[in-house]
Design a protein around this motif. Structure first.
Motif, short mmCIF file in Angstrom:
data_model
loop_
_atom_site.label_atom_id
_atom_site.label_comp_id
_atom_site.label_asym_id
_atom_site.label_seq_id
_atom_site.Cartn_x
_atom_site.Cartn_y
_atom_site.Cartn_z
N PRO A 44 56.02 34.66 44.89
CA PRO A 44 55.33 33.39 44.66
C PRO A 44 55.13 33.15 43.16
O PRO A 44 55.17 34.09 42.37
CB PRO A 44 53.98 33.59 45.36
N ASN A 45 54.94 31.91 42.78
CA ASN A 45 54.75 31.58 41.37
C ASN A 45 53.44 32.11 40.84
O ASN A 45 52.39 31.99 41.49
CB ASN A 45 54.80 30.06 41.16
N VAL A 46 53.49 32.65 39.63
CA VAL A 46 52.29 33.25 39.03
C VAL A 46 51.22 32.21 38.76
O VAL A 46 50.04 32.52 38.64
CB VAL A 46 52.68 33.99 37.73
N THR A 47 51.61 30.93 38.67
CA THR A 47 50.65 29.86 38.38
C THR A 47 49.88 29.41 39.60
O THR A 47 48.93 28.64 39.47
CB THR A 47 51.37 28.64 37.79
N GLY A 48 50.29 29.83 40.77
CA GLY A 48 49.73 29.23 41.97
C GLY A 48 48.73 30.10 42.70
O GLY A 48 48.23 31.11 42.21
N SER A 49 48.44 29.68 43.91
CA SER A 49 47.60 30.44 44.84
C SER A 49 48.25 30.31 46.21
O SER A 49 49.10 29.45 46.44
CB SER A 49 46.17 29.90 44.86
N LEU A 50 47.86 31.19 47.10
CA LEU A 50 48.50 31.20 48.42
C LEU A 50 48.20 29.93 49.20
O LEU A 50 47.08 29.44 49.21
CB LEU A 50 48.01 32.41 49.22
N HIS A 51 49.22 29.41 49.88
CA HIS A 51 49.03 28.27 50.77
C HIS A 51 49.49 28.68 52.17
O HIS A 51 49.89 29.83 52.41
CB HIS A 51 49.75 27.02 50.26
N THR A 88 54.33 27.36 34.14
CA THR A 88 53.40 28.09 33.29
C THR A 88 53.26 27.41 31.94
O THR A 88 52.15 27.26 31.41
CB THR A 88 53.88 29.54 33.09
N GLN A 89 54.37 26.98 31.37
CA GLN A 89 54.33 26.30 30.08
C GLN A 89 53.47 25.05 30.16
O GLN A 89 52.64 24.79 29.27
CB GLN A 89 55.74 25.93 29.63
N MET A 90 53.62 24.28 31.21
CA MET A 90 52.85 23.04 31.34
C MET A 90 51.35 23.33 31.47
O MET A 90 50.52 22.64 30.88
CB MET A 90 53.35 22.25 32.55
N VAL A 91 51.01 24.38 32.25
CA VAL A 91 49.60 24.73 32.42
C VAL A 91 48.98 25.14 31.09
O VAL A 91 47.88 24.69 30.72
CB VAL A 91 49.45 25.87 33.45
N TRP A 118 47.15 33.93 28.99
CA TRP A 118 46.85 33.15 30.19
C TRP A 118 47.26 33.93 31.43
O TRP A 118 46.53 34.00 32.42
CB TRP A 118 47.58 31.81 30.16
N LYS A 119 48.46 34.54 31.39
CA LYS A 119 48.95 35.30 32.54
C LYS A 119 48.01 36.46 32.86
O LYS A 119 47.71 36.73 34.03
CB LYS A 119 50.35 35.80 32.25
N ALA A 120 47.53 37.15 31.81
CA ALA A 120 46.63 38.28 32.03
C ALA A 120 45.31 37.84 32.65
O ALA A 120 44.72 38.55 33.46
CB ALA A 120 46.38 39.01 30.71
N GLN A 121 44.84 36.64 32.27
CA GLN A 121 43.54 36.17 32.73
C GLN A 121 43.60 35.51 34.09
O GLN A 121 42.71 35.71 34.93
CB GLN A 121 42.93 35.19 31.71
N TYR A 122 44.65 34.71 34.33
CA TYR A 122 44.68 33.91 35.54
C TYR A 122 45.84 34.26 36.49
O TYR A 122 45.90 33.74 37.60
CB TYR A 122 44.80 32.42 35.19
N ARG A 141 53.98 49.71 42.91
CA ARG A 141 55.31 49.31 42.45
C ARG A 141 55.39 47.82 42.12
O ARG A 141 56.49 47.27 42.02
CB ARG A 141 56.35 49.63 43.53
N GLU A 142 54.28 47.16 41.97
CA GLU A 142 54.27 45.72 41.73
C GLU A 142 55.14 45.35 40.54
O GLU A 142 55.12 46.02 39.50
CB GLU A 142 52.84 45.24 41.49
N ARG A 143 55.90 44.26 40.68
CA ARG A 143 56.78 43.82 39.60
C ARG A 143 56.52 42.35 39.25
O ARG A 143 55.99 41.59 40.04
CB ARG A 143 58.26 43.97 40.00
N PHE A 144 56.94 42.02 38.04
CA PHE A 144 56.84 40.65 37.51
C PHE A 144 58.22 40.31 36.98
O PHE A 144 58.88 41.15 36.37
CB PHE A 144 55.79 40.60 36.41
#
Length: 205
Positions: A44-51, A88-91, A118-122, A141-144
């Protein structure tokens, strides 16, 4: 013992969700010779939340990987997030605008620093949601998608493809967006008469 009349999940589930992680019961083994089942989360996108779409997909995956664990398979559900570059850039740009700042005057290095901050915080919203819901991922094993190893692997795959098939077209692999001066895949091209005004072809040479 008296049982509560109403079940209150917030009293119990966070504790057990964290206990599952701390105890390592979802960690895959590196031992050879075992029956193996692995599945990579569609990131899922790092900018979002689960839907609700994520929830349907994650429920189906979770049921599948838990079933394989019950069978005794060495099972890995690999979690991670996609960097979602343009979103992410737009946010971050909107956040900078609230502070009276602009990425062009900041320069590339400082802007990239703000993006990583921003990524670290949100950027862990989805991870927290998945943990809270009890998703049986191997979080060790989480990846980005911008991790060094993954980025290097993607570049090598493209290089290998071009070495193997040098006749592949090297132009028109994407569209340039003049507003934010970045590129998007052609699959996201706007199918309207305004496309020519908002996008321009760029070369990869």
């Amino acid at each position: 013992m008296q049982i509560d009349k109403v079940y209150e999940p917030q009293r119990f589930e966070p504790h057990w969700a964290q206990w599952w992680i701390d105890s390592g019961i979802f960690r895959a083994s590196s031992k050879a010779g075992e029956s193996v089942f692995s599945l990579v989360i569609p990131p899922p996108n790092v900018t979002g939340s689960l839907h609700i779409g994520h929830m349907l997909e994650h429920t189906e995956i979770d049921v599948t990987v838990r079933w394989h664990r019950m069978r005794g398979d060495n099972t890995l559900w690999l979690p991670g997030c996609d960097h979602a570059g343009i979103a992410t850039q737009m946010v971050v740009e909107r956040k900078l605008a609230e502070e009276g700042l602009d990425r062009r005057t900041m320069g590339r290095e400082k802007f990239e620093q703000r993006v990583w901050e921003w990524k670290a915080q949100y950027g862990d919203t989805i991870k927290r949601q998945m943990i809270r819901l009890g998703a049986s991922c191997d979080w060790s094993r989480e990846r980005f998608t911008l991790d060094d190893g993954l980025s290097r692997a993607v570049r090598e795959v493209f290089r290998a493809a071009l070495r193997k098939r040098p006749h592949l077209p090297r132009r028109v692999h994407g569209q340039l967006v003049p507003r934010c001066l970045t590129a998007i895949s052609r699959i996201w091209r706007w199918p309207t008469p305004t496309s020519r005004a908002t996008c321009g072809t760029y070369a990869t040479r």
